[in-house]
Design a protein around this motif. Structure first.
Motif, PDB file in Angstrom:
ATOM      1  N   TYR A  39       0.854  -1.193   0.000  1.00 14.09           N
ATOM      2  CA  TYR A  39       0.000   0.000   0.000  1.00 14.09           C
ATOM      3  C   TYR A  39       0.887   1.239   0.000  1.00 14.09           C
ATOM      4  N   LYS A  40       0.615   2.151  -0.941  1.00  8.91           N
ATOM      5  CA  LYS A  40       1.419   3.366  -1.083  1.00  8.91           C
ATOM      6  C   LYS A  40       0.553   4.588  -0.845  1.00  8.91           C
ATOM      7  N   GLU A  41       1.032   5.488  -0.004  1.00  8.65           N
ATOM      8  CA  GLU A  41       0.313   6.732   0.269  1.00  8.65           C
ATOM      9  C   GLU A  41       1.323   7.809   0.677  1.00  8.65           C
ATOM     10  N   ASN A  42       1.330   8.915  -0.050  1.00  7.26           N
ATOM     11  CA  ASN A  42       2.252  10.030   0.220  1.00  7.26           C
ATOM     12  C   ASN A  42       3.706   9.566   0.263  1.00  7.26           C
ATOM     13  N   GLY A  43       4.036   8.642  -0.618  1.00 11.47           N
ATOM     14  CA  GLY A  43       5.399   8.154  -0.706  1.00 11.47           C
ATOM     15  C   GLY A  43       5.759   7.113   0.329  1.00 11.47           C
ATOM     16  N   GLU A  44       4.865   6.874   1.324  1.00  8.50           N
ATOM     17  CA  GLU A  44       5.117   5.859   2.358  1.00  8.50           C
ATOM     18  C   GLU A  44       4.553   4.519   1.907  1.00  8.50           C
ATOM     19  N   LEU A  45       5.226   3.436   2.314  1.00  4.13           N
ATOM     20  CA  LEU A  45       4.821   2.089   1.908  1.00  4.13           C
ATOM     21  C   LEU A  45       4.508   1.222   3.123  1.00  4.13           C
ATOM     22  N   LYS A  46       3.441   0.457   2.989  1.00  3.81           N
ATOM     23  CA  LYS A  46       3.101  -0.593   3.960  1.00  3.81           C
ATOM     24  C   LYS A  46       2.916  -1.881   3.181  1.00  3.81           C
ATOM     25  N   ALA A  47       3.144  -3.025   3.846  1.00  7.04           N
ATOM     26  CA  ALA A  47       2.999  -4.287   3.126  1.00  7.04           C
ATOM     27  C   ALA A  47       2.561  -5.397   4.077  1.00  7.04           C
ATOM     28  N   CYS A  48       1.905  -6.398   3.507  1.00  8.39           N
ATOM     29  CA  CYS A  48       1.483  -7.577   4.265  1.00  8.39           C
ATOM     30  C   CYS A  48       1.344  -8.755   3.307  1.00  8.39           C
ATOM     31  N   LYS A  49       1.216  -9.923   3.853  1.00  7.61           N
ATOM     32  CA  LYS A  49       0.910 -11.087   3.029  1.00  7.61           C
ATOM     33  C   LYS A  49      -0.508 -10.966   2.500  1.00  7.61           C
ATOM     34  N   ASN A  50      -0.722 -11.453   1.294  1.00  9.64           N
ATOM     35  CA  ASN A  50      -2.084 -11.506   0.758  1.00  9.64           C
ATOM     36  C   ASN A  50      -2.725 -12.788   1.266  1.00  9.64           C
ATOM     37  N   GLN A  51      -3.112 -12.726   2.529  1.00 11.38           N
ATOM     38  CA  GLN A  51      -3.670 -13.910   3.193  1.00 11.38           C
ATOM     39  C   GLN A  51      -4.535 -13.441   4.347  1.00 11.38           C
ATOM     40  N   CYS A  52      -5.818 -13.769   4.283  1.00 11.47           N
ATOM     41  CA  CYS A  52      -6.754 -13.369   5.329  1.00 11.47           C
ATOM     42  C   CYS A  52      -6.404 -14.078   6.633  1.00 11.47           C
ATOM     43  N   LYS A  53      -6.479 -13.339   7.727  1.00  9.99           N
ATOM     44  CA  LYS A  53      -6.098 -13.896   9.020  1.00  9.99           C
ATOM     45  C   LYS A  53      -7.135 -14.871   9.551  1.00  9.99           C
ATOM     46  N   HIS A  54      -8.313 -14.864   8.951  1.00  8.27           N
ATOM     47  CA  HIS A  54      -9.379 -15.738   9.442  1.00  8.27           C
ATOM     48  C   HIS A  54      -9.116 -17.187   9.048  1.00  8.27           C
ATOM     49  N   GLN A  55      -9.138 -17.464   7.748  1.00  5.92           N
ATOM     50  CA  GLN A  55      -8.896 -18.833   7.302  1.00  5.92           C
ATOM     51  C   GLN A  55      -8.001 -18.888   6.075  1.00  5.92           C
ATOM     52  N   GLY A  56      -7.143 -17.879   5.934  1.00  5.62           N
ATOM     53  CA  GLY A  56      -6.102 -17.946   4.907  1.00  5.62           C
ATOM     54  C   GLY A  56      -6.550 -17.671   3.493  1.00  5.62           C
ATOM     55  N   GLY A  57      -7.707 -17.049   3.306  1.00  2.32           N
ATOM     56  CA  GLY A  57      -8.192 -16.763   1.960  1.00  2.32           C
ATOM     57  C   GLY A  57      -7.389 -15.672   1.275  1.00  2.32           C
ATOM     58  N   LEU A  58      -7.496 -15.601  -0.055  1.00  2.00           N
ATOM     59  CA  LEU A  58      -6.777 -14.607  -0.854  1.00  2.00           C
ATOM     60  C   LEU A  58      -7.621 -13.335  -0.949  1.00  2.00           C
ATOM     61  N   PHE A  59      -6.968 -12.173  -0.816  1.00  2.00           N
ATOM     62  CA  PHE A  59      -7.653 -10.895  -0.965  1.00  2.00           C
ATOM     63  C   PHE A  59      -7.685 -10.466  -2.432  1.00  2.00           C
ATOM     64  N   ILE A  60      -8.776  -9.809  -2.797  1.00  2.74           N
ATOM     65  CA  ILE A  60      -8.897  -9.191  -4.117  1.00  2.74           C
ATOM     66  C   ILE A  60      -9.405  -7.768  -3.916  1.00  2.74           C
ATOM     67  N   LYS A  61      -9.450  -7.006  -4.990  1.00  2.89           N
ATOM     68  CA  LYS A  61      -9.959  -5.631  -4.908  1.00  2.89           C
ATOM     69  C   LYS A  61     -11.407  -5.642  -4.445  1.00  2.89           C
ATOM     70  N   ASP A  62     -11.735  -4.749  -3.552  1.00  2.00           N
ATOM     71  CA  ASP A  62     -13.095  -4.625  -3.037  1.00  2.00           C
ATOM     72  C   ASP A  62     -13.864  -3.644  -3.919  1.00  2.00           C
ATOM     73  N   ILE A  63     -14.837  -4.138  -4.651  1.00  2.00           N
ATOM     74  CA  ILE A  63     -15.553  -3.296  -5.609  1.00  2.00           C
ATOM     75  C   ILE A  63     -16.388  -2.222  -4.902  1.00  2.00           C
ATOM     76  N   GLU A  64     -16.656  -2.408  -3.609  1.00  2.00           N
ATOM     77  CA  GLU A  64     -17.420  -1.419  -2.862  1.00  2.00           C
ATOM     78  C   GLU A  64     -16.523  -0.344  -2.250  1.00  2.00           C
ATOM     79  N   ASP A  65     -15.198  -0.503  -2.401  1.00  2.00           N
ATOM     80  CA  ASP A  65     -14.248   0.432  -1.797  1.00  2.00           C
ATOM     81  C   ASP A  65     -14.101   1.670  -2.672  1.00  2.00           C
ATOM     82  N   LEU A  66     -14.433   2.822  -2.137  1.00  3.90           N
ATOM     83  CA  LEU A  66     -14.354   4.066  -2.894  1.00  3.90           C
ATOM     84  C   LEU A  66     -13.036   4.802  -2.665  1.00  3.90           C
ATOM     85  N   ASP A  67     -12.323   4.467  -1.593  1.00  3.00           N
ATOM     86  CA  ASP A  67     -11.102   5.188  -1.240  1.00  3.00           C
ATOM     87  C   ASP A  67      -9.829   4.475  -1.685  1.00  3.00           C
TER      88      ASP A  67
END
Length: 605
Positions: A39-67
């Motif tokens: 994740y990039k914002e104002n030149g700063e970077l954050k990162a994580c595994k693409n793995q849901c903490k609940h049961q290890g599912g893969l994340f995809i873009k959230d179509i309801e996310d406006l931000d």
């Protein structure tokens, strides 16, 4: 050996770093195919595994996310705000673990994961040759296994009699006739967690009458496993709470180590047993045991497999919860679970794998709908999937009384290593003592405390959950979830812990919970967790909007006070002249409590 180390999981060159867009970036490692989010914002970077903490599912873009800050899990639609690393659905739940972002001198970057040291590597033991009959594993029922390890006998999670989760779960398999004798002769017992299909008080009550001093081992979870011991009038005198990740030496050849679950550290544990350098791994019900780090190439691995250990979505109604939606959801969930378990087994490469801890049935006649709706995975199908993807792994589908000889299995993996139950053995239960246990629950209906409406306020103040914008209506019902005429029907506003007669005018989420009166009053009277209602399928739920309120359910399922409500004090505080007016009841399509008791006597016999 150091307690932790680090490794680079993904490297990007300067060009790839320059091409990162503001917001969410999905990246895959070309080395191992594992996926990450930057994740990039104002030149700063954050990162994580693409793995849901609940049961290890893969994340995809959230179509309801406006931000451009939220991703959605493909498994259960959980949502993660990557800018804060907080899960927003369910709200107030987990925090995602971050990876360190290290910039290189050349303008590239490395994602670095801190790796906690694998504790089972402490004091490693070289495997010694086993003799035939030296190590045997006997399946008894559900999650209960008996391990003969040289001269010691160890038993896992003994649920041998009675129901679990009030009266919602019953044993599918008939335990061998001598199972209770085996339990009483055990040298040590491991109980993985406090759910009643693993911590079975009817079973332990029988054990305590014969062998109260048997050594029992549990992990040092934040909520004590045996918090209800005294309340249940079970006298066990040798309970050992052990720290996580430390070898517990039983004799010169035998030791074990308990590990905790990352998703439910207050609750779930798993275990590694080692005998003469040979490891047996039992992950039980853990969602993400030991932060996903487990030993590879163990001799025997066991895990749950079936699914269906939740009230969702069978007990929900309204909105999208049509029968066809439920059927599709359950089918997809079971398939996902099957693939996940097969993938996990393939990645760990045990020599032998055994699916267990899923052999329960909603046997009571009143729960026929749940039984028909709550389809579960079959062990045979999971083992077939594993054989297809990892043919080198030997699989075992256990039957009650079947015995695996580990020495024979390791010498030449074949059928001869397993001794099946004698011909004619009753594998599946065909009768359950419903009356004994349902009558015990229903005795709470006429308890003195429920003659006084002020029990409601006393109980929820004791429960201690508030400052949360949620209004809940609780309705007492009969077996068919029809409201009882003189049963309680009340509102709780958890914003200020008030009990209004009507829903507040402010904007608020709302949940309606219909509970079978006997189970609800038994839970309230004894200060039990609401798992008996929810996991036991003893309620029906609807909610507006359709959002899972993690803080509310987590509190009532895991965080209620360990000391129950002081009902003696409550009765002393109720003026002797006070007999509460008839509680608010629903007069339409209702039955009285006395009629319910008469009806219950004839329907469960």
């Amino acid at each position: 050996m150091e307690s932790q180390s680090s490794k680079t999981v993904l490297t990007l060159d300067s060009e790839a770093v320059f091409s990162l867009k503001d917001g969410i970036n999905f990246k895959k490692s070309p080395d191992d195919g594992k996926c990450y989010i930057i994740y990039k914002e104002n030149g700063e970077l954050k990162a994580c595994k693409n793995q849901c903490k609940h049961q290890g599912g893969l994340f995809i873009k959230d179509i309801e996310d406006l931000d451009g800050r939220t991703v959605r899990c493909t498994k259960h639609y959980w949502k993660l705000n990557v800018s804060t690393m907080q899960y927003v659905n369910p709200p107030d739940s987990f925090t995602q673990d971050e990876l360190d972002v290290v910039m290189t001198d050349e303008g590239g970057l490395q994602l670095v994961e801190v790796i906690v040291w694998d504790p089972w590597l402490a004091d490693p033991q070289d495997p010694q040759e086993l003799q035939e009959g030296e190590v045997t594993v006997t399946y008894l029922t559900h999650a209960c296994m008996e391990l003969q390890l040289g001269g010691k006998k160890m038993i896992f999670d003994p649920w041998l009699t009675g129901p679990a989760f009030a009266r919602g779960w019953w044993l599918l398999h008939e335990p061998p006739a001598d199972s209770m004798e085996r339990l009483c002769m055990a040298d040590l017992i491991y109980i993985s967690h406090m759910h009643s299909d693993h911590l079975s008080y009817p079973t332990l009550k029988s054990l305590s009458a014969t062998r109260p001093d048997v050594p029992i081992y549990v992990g040092d979870t934040s909520r004590p496993v045996f918090w209800m011991l005294e309340k249940r009038q079970v006298k066990l005198t040798n309970i050992n709470v052990v720290p996580f990740g430390i070898w517990q030496n039983i004799d010169e050849h035998l030791r074990f180590m308990i590990l905790k679950d990352e998703v439910h550290p207050e609750l779930d544990t798993c275990i590694i047993v080692e005998y003469k350098g040979h490891m047996i791994l039992n992950t039980v019900d853990c969602t993400r045991p030991n932060y996903g780090r487990l030993p590879h190439n163990v001799d025997l691995m066991m895990s749950d497999f079936a699914g269906g250990a939740s009230g969702f979505p069978m007990t929900f109604s309204g909105g999208k919860y049509t029968e066809s939606w439920k059927a599709d959801f359950i089918k997809n969930e079971r398939k996902k679970l099957m693939n996940y378990k097969a993938q996990l087994v393939k990645s760990l490469q045990p020599k032998i794998y055994c699916p267990f801890a899923g052999y329960f049935v909603e046997a009571h006649p009143s729960d026929r709908y749940i039984k028909e709706t709550n389809t579960k995975n079959k062990a045979e199908e999971l083992n077939a999937l594993i054989k297809k993807s990892a043919p080198g792994i030997t699989t075992w589908t256990p039957k009650p009384g079947a015995v695996l000889d580990l020495a024979l299995a390791l010498m030449s993996p074949s059928r001869k290593a397993i001794t099946d139950p004698p011909s004619g053995t009753n594998i599946y239960k065909d009768s359950w003592d419903f009356d004994l246990y349902v009558d015990e629950l229903n005795r709470a209906i006429t308890a003195e405390i429920f003659k006084h409406k002020s029990w409601i306020q006393f109980y929820y103040i004791w429960a201690g959950f508030k400052n949360y914008n949620l209004v809940v209506r609780v309705i007492e019902t009969d077996e068919d979830f029809i409201p009882i005429a003189n049963g309680y029907n009340y509102l709780v506003d958890f914003m200020d812990l008030s009990f209004p007669t009507q829903r507040p005018t402010r904007e608020h989420p709302y949940e309606e919970i219909k509970n079978r009166i006997g189970v609800m009053r038994h839970v309230v009277k004894n200060g039990l967790l609401w798992d008996d209602l929810y996991i036991g399928f003893q309620n029906r739920l609807s909610r507006e909007p359709d959002v899972y309120h993690h803080r509310f359910w987590n509190h009532f399922q895991t965080e209620l006070p360990v000391t129950g409500p002081d009902w003696d004090l409550f009765l002393q505080q109720v003026p002797s002249y006070q007999r509460s007016a008839e509680p608010q009841g629903i007069q339409t399509e209702s039955v009285s409590a006395s009629t319910f008791l008469e009806k219950a006597d004839c329907t469960v016999s």
